[in-house]
Design a protein around this motif. Structure first.
Motif, PDB file in Angstrom:
ATOM      1  N   ASP A  41       0.861  -1.179   0.000  1.00  0.00           N
ATOM      2  CA  ASP A  41       0.000   0.000   0.000  1.00  0.00           C
ATOM      3  C   ASP A  41       0.893   1.224   0.000  1.00  0.00           C
ATOM      4  OD1 ASP A  41      -2.440   1.310  -0.007  1.00  0.00           O
ATOM      5  OD2 ASP A  41      -2.503   1.462   2.179  1.00  0.00           O
ATOM      6  N   ASP A  42       0.749   2.008  -1.013  1.00  0.00           N
ATOM      7  CA  ASP A  42       1.528   3.237  -1.140  1.00  0.00           C
ATOM      8  C   ASP A  42       3.032   3.007  -1.163  1.00  0.00           C
ATOM      9  OD1 ASP A  42      -0.627   4.969  -1.396  1.00  0.00           O
ATOM     10  OD2 ASP A  42      -0.895   5.094   0.775  1.00  0.00           O
ATOM     11  N   ILE A  43       3.456   1.887  -1.769  1.00  0.00           N
ATOM     12  CA  ILE A  43       4.887   1.655  -1.967  1.00  0.00           C
ATOM     13  C   ILE A  43       5.387   2.575  -3.085  1.00  0.00           C
ATOM     14  CG2 ILE A  43       6.641  -0.023  -2.667  1.00  0.00           C
ATOM     15  CD1 ILE A  43       4.835  -2.204  -1.507  1.00  0.00           C
ATOM     16  N   SER A  48      -1.073   0.536  -4.525  1.00  0.00           N
ATOM     17  CA  SER A  48      -0.467  -0.799  -4.524  1.00  0.00           C
ATOM     18  C   SER A  48       0.208  -1.090  -5.858  1.00  0.00           C
ATOM     19  CB  SER A  48      -1.545  -1.847  -4.249  1.00  0.00           C
ATOM     20  OG  SER A  48      -2.091  -1.654  -2.970  1.00  0.00           O
ATOM     21  N   LEU A  49       1.192  -1.975  -5.822  1.00  0.00           N
ATOM     22  CA  LEU A  49       1.943  -2.349  -7.021  1.00  0.00           C
ATOM     23  C   LEU A  49       1.540  -3.732  -7.509  1.00  0.00           C
ATOM     24  CD1 LEU A  49       5.525  -1.198  -5.986  1.00  0.00           C
ATOM     25  CD2 LEU A  49       3.898  -0.002  -7.457  1.00  0.00           C
ATOM     26  N   ALA A  50       1.725  -3.947  -8.796  1.00  0.00           N
ATOM     27  CA  ALA A  50       1.415  -5.240  -9.402  1.00  0.00           C
ATOM     28  C   ALA A  50       2.362  -6.310  -8.885  1.00  0.00           C
ATOM     29  CB  ALA A  50       1.518  -5.153 -10.923  1.00  0.00           C
ATOM     30  N   THR A  51       1.814  -7.499  -8.715  1.00  0.00           N
ATOM     31  CA  THR A  51       2.594  -8.680  -8.403  1.00  0.00           C
ATOM     32  C   THR A  51       1.834  -9.878  -8.962  1.00  0.00           C
ATOM     33  OG1 THR A  51       3.866  -9.833  -6.683  1.00  0.00           O
ATOM     34  CG2 THR A  51       1.611  -9.144  -6.103  1.00  0.00           C
ATOM     35  N   GLU A 113      -0.988  -9.209   0.039  1.00  0.00           N
ATOM     36  CA  GLU A 113      -1.811  -9.005  -1.150  1.00  0.00           C
ATOM     37  C   GLU A 113      -2.999  -8.136  -0.747  1.00  0.00           C
ATOM     38  OE1 GLU A 113      -4.458 -11.566  -4.340  1.00  0.00           O
ATOM     39  OE2 GLU A 113      -3.157 -12.625  -2.950  1.00  0.00           O
ATOM     40  N   GLY A 114      -3.364  -7.223  -1.595  1.00  0.00           N
ATOM     41  CA  GLY A 114      -4.507  -6.372  -1.323  1.00  0.00           C
ATOM     42  C   GLY A 114      -4.161  -4.926  -1.579  1.00  0.00           C
ATOM     43  N   ARG A 148      -7.775   3.279  -7.329  1.00  0.00           N
ATOM     44  CA  ARG A 148      -7.958   4.497  -6.544  1.00  0.00           C
ATOM     45  C   ARG A 148      -7.664   5.661  -7.481  1.00  0.00           C
ATOM     46  NH1 ARG A 148      -3.312   4.972  -1.980  1.00  0.00           N
ATOM     47  NH2 ARG A 148      -4.360   3.127  -1.223  1.00  0.00           N
ATOM     48  N   ASN A 149      -8.498   6.667  -7.386  1.00  0.00           N
ATOM     49  CA  ASN A 149      -8.273   7.863  -8.190  1.00  0.00           C
ATOM     50  C   ASN A 149      -7.165   8.676  -7.554  1.00  0.00           C
ATOM     51  OD1 ASN A 149     -10.225   7.355 -10.123  1.00  0.00           O
ATOM     52  ND2 ASN A 149     -11.834   8.200  -8.838  1.00  0.00           N
TER      53      ASN A 149
END
Length: 162
Positions: A41-43, A48-51, A113-114, A148-149
């Motif tokens: 979250d907010d990396i 969030s980033l794809a994995t 995840e999430g 998220r916008n």
């Protein structure tokens, strides 16, 4: 030369040219038995980033772009992906290509995840997938994924900067 499988913004050969200039595109393929998800979250990228994670669904698969990556580019990619900070870790997986299976390495998020990716990040991923030749339905799923916008919504006016 080791083969790297990109499934997010690195699918774009122009971006990879900046990050790994000695790493030509090799092919495209599918990580079968895996699914694309988002972690952390907010990396980065305002969300969030794809994995990718293994999935029991026999129809689960993730489109990837394969690159031949020499050692001189591997270290640079590791820095871009934050492996020294513990953001990503490397794993090996089998990729199905039209030429047959290929063993490749890829980055996965070393976290939960999430979370939601930003709309901007999903747009970059969808554009990269389109440039790489992903099927239209795969690109559409990326574009329509919940996000998220980023920035003010329609009811929130921009502050006057004058």
């Amino acid at each position: 030369m080791p083969i790297y499988a990109a499934y997010a913004s690195n699918m774009d050969p122009a971006q990879m040219l900046e990050r790994a200039p000695h790493s030509p595109m090799y092919s495209t393929g599918w990580l079968c038995g895996w699914r694309l998800t988002f972690a952390g979250d907010d990396i980065g990228w305002e969300g969030s980033l794809a994995t990718v994670v293994e999935d029991d669904d026999p129809d689960a698969k993730v489109f990837v772009v394969l690159y031949d990556v020499p050692d001189e580019d591997t270290a640079n990619l590791d820095r871009w992906e934050g492996t020294e900070l513990g953001v990503h870790r490397k794993i090996r997986a089998r990729v199905e290509t039209v030429e047959g299976p290929v063993l490749a390495w890829l980055y996965v998020i070393d976290g939960y995840e999430g979370g939601l990716p930003s709309a901007r990040y999903l747009g970059v991923m969808a554009d990269a997938a389109e440039v790489a030749g992903a099927p239209a339905d795969y690109i559409e799923r990326l574009r329509l994924h919940e996000a998220r916008n980023v920035g003010p919504g329609p009811e929130e006016p921009l502050e006057d900067q004058s």
